[in-house]
Design a protein around this motif. Structure first.
Motif, mmCIF file in Angstrom:
data_model
loop_
_atom_site.group_PDB
_atom_site.id
_atom_site.type_symbol
_atom_site.label_atom_id
_atom_site.label_comp_id
_atom_site.label_asym_id
_atom_site.label_seq_id
_atom_site.Cartn_x
_atom_site.Cartn_y
_atom_site.Cartn_z
ATOM 1 N N ILE A 1 0.843 -1.264 -0.029
ATOM 2 C CA ILE A 1 -0.006 0.077 -0.005
ATOM 3 C C ILE A 1 0.824 1.225 -0.032
ATOM 4 O O ILE A 1 0.679 2.094 -0.833
ATOM 5 N N CYS A 2 1.832 1.148 0.827
ATOM 6 C CA CYS A 2 2.851 2.292 0.668
ATOM 7 C C CYS A 2 3.519 2.432 -0.477
ATOM 8 O O CYS A 2 3.771 3.750 -1.005
ATOM 9 N N GLU A 3 3.983 1.511 -1.096
ATOM 10 C CA GLU A 3 4.549 1.630 -2.267
ATOM 11 C C GLU A 3 3.534 2.105 -3.559
ATOM 12 O O GLU A 3 3.989 2.953 -4.414
ATOM 13 N N SER A 4 2.268 1.745 -3.359
ATOM 14 C CA SER A 4 1.392 2.183 -4.571
ATOM 15 C C SER A 4 0.850 3.705 -4.276
ATOM 16 O O SER A 4 0.686 4.256 -5.215
ATOM 17 N N PHE A 5 0.770 4.003 -2.861
ATOM 18 C CA PHE A 5 0.732 5.300 -2.601
ATOM 19 C C PHE A 5 1.600 6.228 -3.107
ATOM 20 O O PHE A 5 1.301 7.373 -3.743
ATOM 21 N N GLU A 6 2.867 5.866 -2.992
ATOM 22 C CA GLU A 6 3.870 6.652 -3.520
ATOM 23 C C GLU A 6 3.960 6.986 -4.982
ATOM 24 O O GLU A 6 4.313 7.974 -5.481
ATOM 25 N N LYS A 7 3.798 5.804 -5.817
ATOM 26 C CA LYS A 7 3.526 6.005 -7.094
ATOM 27 C C LYS A 7 2.310 6.880 -7.616
ATOM 28 O O LYS A 7 2.660 7.729 -8.349
ATOM 29 N N SER A 8 1.249 6.842 -6.998
ATOM 30 C CA SER A 8 0.085 7.702 -7.185
ATOM 31 C C SER A 8 0.621 8.927 -6.820
ATOM 32 O O SER A 8 0.202 10.192 -7.676
ATOM 33 N N TYR A 9 1.043 9.288 -5.676
ATOM 34 C CA TYR A 9 1.502 10.524 -5.447
ATOM 35 C C TYR A 9 2.553 11.224 -6.271
ATOM 36 O O TYR A 9 2.261 12.615 -6.566
ATOM 37 N N CYS A 10 3.675 10.675 -6.399
ATOM 38 C CA CYS A 10 4.404 11.091 -7.668
ATOM 39 C C CYS A 10 3.866 11.646 -8.831
ATOM 40 O O CYS A 10 4.148 12.589 -9.406
ATOM 41 N N ALA A 11 2.752 10.563 -9.277
ATOM 42 C CA ALA A 11 2.229 10.981 -10.534
ATOM 43 C C ALA A 11 1.469 12.295 -10.488
ATOM 44 O O ALA A 11 1.356 13.250 -11.294
#
Length: 221
Positions: free
Chosen positions: A130-140
């Motif tokens: 979840i942390c990894e997926s959140f990070e990707k969405s945040y960066c996008a």
């Protein structure tokens, strides 16, 4: 206490159930692959729900900071995730751990309630994903380029700032997030990696290039 809009409906359980089950072939490896894929699907749904709530409540930066801290805690102390994922330990005990962690790290109430929701729905095992997926969405969403900075010794903040500024010029990204890694094998200098690009300014990299050139010269003689 700030109310938290994220609930069971927000994580779209229907979406999760609608995913086609991974076909189970014989062998333990196939089962592990299937389990990992399903875990990533679940993590993506929860991460998207958290991003949505953070945007609606104008707390994206605060929640991102919390998730960043949480990812570091899980990386440095695997016992935290083991404890929170343990089915034998009561939910109240797990929430006490979350409360203590949140107090020490200064988490927002949205993040605290999200972690409690994961406990209620027995989804804590997906927390790292979840942390990894959140990070990707945040960066996008924020046009942030993530780059790994490998150096022989820990670089000063001013040096990291100058490298980030140069990367910003090269990539055209609005924001740059550096992930510093100390790699003593580099001898000196540093390597920056982002996307499929690598900038090698290390002594080891220079030595490798010289060695390669010498080998090519020797082959042509």
């Amino acid at each position: 206490m700030v109310s938290f809009a994220l609930n069971r409906a927000c994580v779209r359980p229907a979406f999760i159930k609608a995913q086609r089950p991974c076909s189970i072939r014989s062998g333990r490896r196939s089962l592990r692959v299937c389990a990992k894929l399903e875990l990533q699907q679940v993590a993506g749904a929860y991460a998207n729900a958290l991003v949505e709530v953070a945007q609606k409540t104008s707390s994206l930066e605060a929640v991102h900071s919390d998730v960043d801290t949480l990812a570091s805690v899980l990386k440095d102390n695997a016992a935290v995730l083991v404890l929170l994922s343990n089915p034998v330990i009561s939910e109240d005990r797990k929430k006490d751990v979350v409360k203590k962690l949140a107090s020490e790290a200064g988490f927002s109430q949205y993040t605290v309630n999200f972690l409690n929701l994961l406990i209620d729905q027995n989804r804590v095992e997906a927390l790292e994903d979840i942390c990894e997926s959140f990070e990707k969405s945040y960066c996008a969403l924020t046009d942030t380029q993530v780059a790994t900075l490998r150096s022989a010794v820990k670089l000063e903040q001013e040096q990291q700032f100058l490298i980030a500024k140069k990367l910003q010029e090269l990539t055209g990204s609005k924001n740059i997030k550096l992930k510093p890694v100390v790699d003593e094998e580099l001898v000196a200098g540093f390597i920056v990696e982002y996307g499929s690009t690598q900038i090698d300014l290390s002594v080891k990299g220079q030595l490798d290039r010289i060695t390669g050139e010498l080998l090519m010269t020797a082959q042509t003689m």
